[in-house]
Write an enzyme that holds these catalytic residues in place. Structure first.
Site, PDB file in Angstrom:
ATOM      1  N   PRO A  23       0.679  -6.477  -8.229  1.00 52.30           N
ATOM      2  CA  PRO A  23      -0.180  -5.638  -9.071  1.00 52.30           C
ATOM      3  C   PRO A  23       0.567  -4.361  -9.469  1.00 52.30           C
ATOM      4  O   PRO A  23       1.112  -3.670  -8.611  1.00 52.30           O
ATOM      5  CB  PRO A  23      -1.377  -5.308  -8.162  1.00 52.30           C
ATOM      6  N   THR A  25      -0.088  -0.996 -11.841  1.00 55.48           N
ATOM      7  CA  THR A  25      -0.958  -0.189 -12.682  1.00 55.48           C
ATOM      8  C   THR A  25      -0.179   0.326 -13.883  1.00 55.48           C
ATOM      9  O   THR A  25       0.879   0.925 -13.732  1.00 55.48           O
ATOM     10  CB  THR A  25      -1.554   0.973 -11.879  1.00 55.48           C
ATOM     11  N   ALA A  57      -4.312  -3.719 -10.441  1.00 56.17           N
ATOM     12  CA  ALA A  57      -5.537  -3.304  -9.773  1.00 56.17           C
ATOM     13  C   ALA A  57      -6.636  -3.091 -10.799  1.00 56.17           C
ATOM     14  O   ALA A  57      -6.443  -2.388 -11.795  1.00 56.17           O
ATOM     15  CB  ALA A  57      -5.290  -2.028  -8.980  1.00 56.17           C
ATOM     16  N   GLN A  99      -6.356  -8.552  -8.674  1.00 59.28           N
ATOM     17  CA  GLN A  99      -6.572  -7.638  -7.558  1.00 59.28           C
ATOM     18  C   GLN A  99      -7.838  -6.821  -7.793  1.00 59.28           C
ATOM     19  O   GLN A  99      -7.985  -6.166  -8.833  1.00 59.28           O
ATOM     20  CB  GLN A  99      -5.375  -6.695  -7.381  1.00 59.28           C
ATOM     21  N   HIS A 176      -7.752  -5.319  -2.513  1.00 57.46           N
ATOM     22  CA  HIS A 176      -6.854  -4.173  -2.372  1.00 57.46           C
ATOM     23  C   HIS A 176      -7.372  -3.268  -1.244  1.00 57.46           C
ATOM     24  O   HIS A 176      -8.321  -2.523  -1.428  1.00 57.46           O
ATOM     25  CB  HIS A 176      -6.799  -3.409  -3.686  1.00 57.46           C
ATOM     26  N   ALA A 178      -5.160  -1.174   0.464  1.00 58.19           N
ATOM     27  CA  ALA A 178      -3.901  -0.457   0.699  1.00 58.19           C
ATOM     28  C   ALA A 178      -3.852   0.813  -0.138  1.00 58.19           C
ATOM     29  O   ALA A 178      -4.795   1.179  -0.834  1.00 58.19           O
ATOM     30  CB  ALA A 178      -2.723  -1.373   0.357  1.00 58.19           C
ATOM     31  N   ASN A 179      -2.721   1.525  -0.029  1.00 62.37           N
ATOM     32  CA  ASN A 179      -2.363   2.661  -0.895  1.00 62.37           C
ATOM     33  C   ASN A 179      -3.381   3.788  -0.912  1.00 62.37           C
ATOM     34  O   ASN A 179      -3.495   4.526  -1.892  1.00 62.37           O
ATOM     35  CB  ASN A 179      -2.110   2.173  -2.327  1.00 62.37           C
ATOM     36  N   TYR A 181      -6.692   3.772  -0.907  1.00 64.74           N
ATOM     37  CA  TYR A 181      -7.939   3.598  -1.643  1.00 64.74           C
ATOM     38  C   TYR A 181      -9.092   3.275  -0.686  1.00 64.74           C
ATOM     39  O   TYR A 181      -8.930   3.320   0.531  1.00 64.74           O
ATOM     40  CB  TYR A 181      -7.744   2.559  -2.742  1.00 64.74           C
ATOM     41  N   ASN A 233       1.664   3.625   5.721  1.00 66.74           N
ATOM     42  CA  ASN A 233       1.908   4.222   4.414  1.00 66.74           C
ATOM     43  C   ASN A 233       1.008   5.439   4.255  1.00 66.74           C
ATOM     44  O   ASN A 233      -0.199   5.347   4.478  1.00 66.74           O
ATOM     45  CB  ASN A 233       1.614   3.188   3.326  1.00 66.74           C
ATOM     46  N   GLY A 302      10.570  -2.208  -2.858  1.00 70.62           N
ATOM     47  CA  GLY A 302      11.969  -1.877  -3.043  1.00 70.62           C
ATOM     48  C   GLY A 302      12.957  -2.989  -2.785  1.00 70.62           C
ATOM     49  O   GLY A 302      14.147  -2.734  -2.581  1.00 70.62           O
ATOM     50  N   GLY A 323       8.289  -5.158  -7.939  1.00 67.97           N
ATOM     51  CA  GLY A 323       7.402  -4.410  -8.804  1.00 67.97           C
ATOM     52  C   GLY A 323       8.055  -3.851 -10.046  1.00 67.97           C
ATOM     53  O   GLY A 323       7.941  -4.395 -11.142  1.00 67.97           O
TER      54      GLY A 323
END
Length: 372
Positions: A23, A25, A57, A99, A176, A178-179, A181, A233, A302, A323
Site C-alpha cells: 500500500p 499513499t 490505504a 487495505q 491496516h 500499523a504506522n 493509526y 515502529n 527498504g 514500496g
C-alpha cells in the site's frame, strides 16, 4: 533461479513471483474519496500476471480519513471508482487486495464531518503536524476518546468496507494495524490509557483488532485477509512499554485464526507519511516474530534485490514488498529480474498532483522505444 522469481501459493491464488507492491499513499483521489481516473492506469502499469498488489490505504469512513484526497470505500461512488481500477488490474492477471484504514488521531478537524475532533482510544495528542483539508500542515489536535458504542460502530464500518471491497472486485483485503493509526493506537499503551474492556491488559488492548478481524471474516474467508503490523515502529508518535510481549501475543493470535498473510514493516526504515526511525528496535522484526507465525509472511521496509533474496533464503519472509521502488518503476519485477538500473524517485511528486510522478515514469520498453 533467484528465489524472488519462484512461484508461491497465497491461499487460493497462485503467485508467479515473490515481489509485492505494498500500500502506497499517493493523495490523488477526488475530494469525495473516489479514486481518480488515473488510478486505473497507475495500478495496471504495475500489474504483472500472478503478481500481488495491495492497493493504497483506503478509509472505511469519513471519520477514518487523515489526509486530503485519499480514497474511501464507504460510498457507492467510491465502490464504482474502485471497480474501474480492479477491472484494469485483473486484465493484467494480477492479484489485487485493498487495505482498510482508519487513522484515528492522525487526522484534523478540517477533514471531519462538521469540524469534529479526530477520535482515538484516549484523549492524547500526537507529536508532529497534521495535514489539513487544504494541504496545510498544522499541529495535531487533542483527539476525543471514543465511547463504547462508537467502537461498535467502527467495527461495523470495517464490515461495510469489507463488503464494499468485495463488491468492487478485489481479491482480498488487508487490515491496516500499523504506522500509528487507529488499531495500533489501541494496541500500544502510550496511546491507549483506557480503563474499560479495551484498555489495560494486552488482551484488552488487542480486543478491537480481533473484533474487526472476526467481523470481516464473516465477509471474506480468512485466507483472503491479511493484517499489517509495525512492531517497534514509532511513526505517528506510537510506543509500547513491552512491544515484544505485545506483538508476540498478537501474532500468535493471528496465527491461530489462520489469516491469509501477515505483513510486517521493519522499523529501521521510512514508513508512512513521516520519516522517523526507532533506533532502539531490533534489526529485524521478521526474524524476531517468525517463530510465532508459520503462514505466509510479507516483509517491507527498504529492501533491494539482494536483501530480499537474503530474507527469502533465511525464511524470515515468503514475499517481499518494494514500496518507493514501485512508485518510480512501473515494471519493477522485470527490472529486478534483468538487473536493469532503476528509475530515480522524484520525492516531490509522491503526494498529490496528477500524471507527473504518478503515471509517467518510463518502463524499460518505453526507454527502448525512445532510443531507437
Amino acid at each position: 533461479m533467484k528465489q524472488l522469481f519462484t512461484p508461491f501459493r497465497l491461499g487460493s491464488y497462485q503467485l508467479s513471483h515473490r515481489i509485492v507492491m505494498p500500500p502506497l499513499t499517493r493523495m490523488r483521489a477526488g475530494a469525495d474519496g473516489v479514486p481518480s481516473s488515473l488510478a486505473a492506469a497507475y495500478y495496471s502499469q504495475r500489474a504483472t500476471k500472478g503478481g500481488l498488489i495491495i492497493a493504497e490505504a483506503t478509509q472505511i469512513s469519513q471519520e477514518g480519513q487523515g489526509y486530503p484526497q485519499t480514497p474511501g470505500i464507504y460510498t457507492q461512488n467510491q465502490v464504482a471508482g474502485w471497480e474501474t481500477v480492479t477491472e484494469a488490474v485483473k486484465k493484467q492477471g494480477a492479484i489485487f487486495y485493498l487495505q482498510l484504514w482508519h487513522v484515528g488521531r492522525i487526522s484534523h478537524s478540517s477533514l471531519q464531518r462538521d469540524g469534529a475532533l479526530p477520535v482515538a482510544p484516549s484523549a492524547i495528542k500526537a507529536a508532529g503536524n497534521a495535514y489539513t483539508s487544504s494541504w496545510k500542515r498544522e499541529p495535531y489536535e487533542t483527539p476525543r476518546a471514543l465511547e463504547l458504542h462508537e467502537i461498535e460502530q467502527i467495527v461495523a464500518d470495517y464490515r461495510r468496507a469489507a463488503e464494499n471491497a468485495k463488491q468492487a472486485g478485489f481479491h482480498g483485503i488487508e487490515i491496516h494495524a500499523a504506522n500509528g493509526y487507529l488499531l495500533q493506537q489501541f494496541l500500544e499503551d502510550k496511546t491507549n490509557q483506557r480503563n474499560d474492556r479495551y484498555g489495560g491488559s494486552i488482551e484488552n488492548r488487542a480486543r478491537l483488532l480481533f473484533e474487526v478481524l472476526d467481523e470481516v471474516a464473516e465477509v471474506w474467508p480468512n485466507e483472503c485477509i491479511g493484517v499489517r503490523l509495525s512492531p517497534f515502529n514509532d511513526v505517528g508518535d506510537i510506543a509500547d512499554s513491552d512491544p515484544e510481549k505485545l506483538y508476540t501475543y498478537v501474532i500468535k493470535q493471528l496465527a491461530e485464526r489462520g489469516i491469509g498473510y501477515l505483513h510486517l514493516i521493519e522499523p529501521q526504515v521510512r514508513s508512512g507519511l513521516v520519516e522517523e526511525m526507532n533506533h532502539e528496535a531490533p534489526s529485524s522484526v521478521a526474524t524476531m516474530f517468525r517463530p510465532y507465525f508459520s503462514g505466509p509472511l510479507i516483509v517491507s521496509g527498504g529492501f533491494d534485490a539482494d536483501t530480499a533474496e537474503q530474507a527469502l533464503a533465511a525464511r524470515t519472509a515468503d514475499l517481499v514488498a518494494f514500496g518507493r521502488a514501485f512508485i518510480a518503476n512501473p515494471d519493477l519485477p522485470k527490472r529486478l529480474k534483468l538487473g536493469t538500473p532503476l528509475n530515480m524517485l522524484d520525492k516531490s511528486t509522491i503526494y498529490g498532483g496528477f500524471e507527473h510522478g504518478y503515471t509517467d515514469y518510463p518502463s524499460i520498453d518505453d526507454i527502448d522505444k525512445n532510443t531507437k
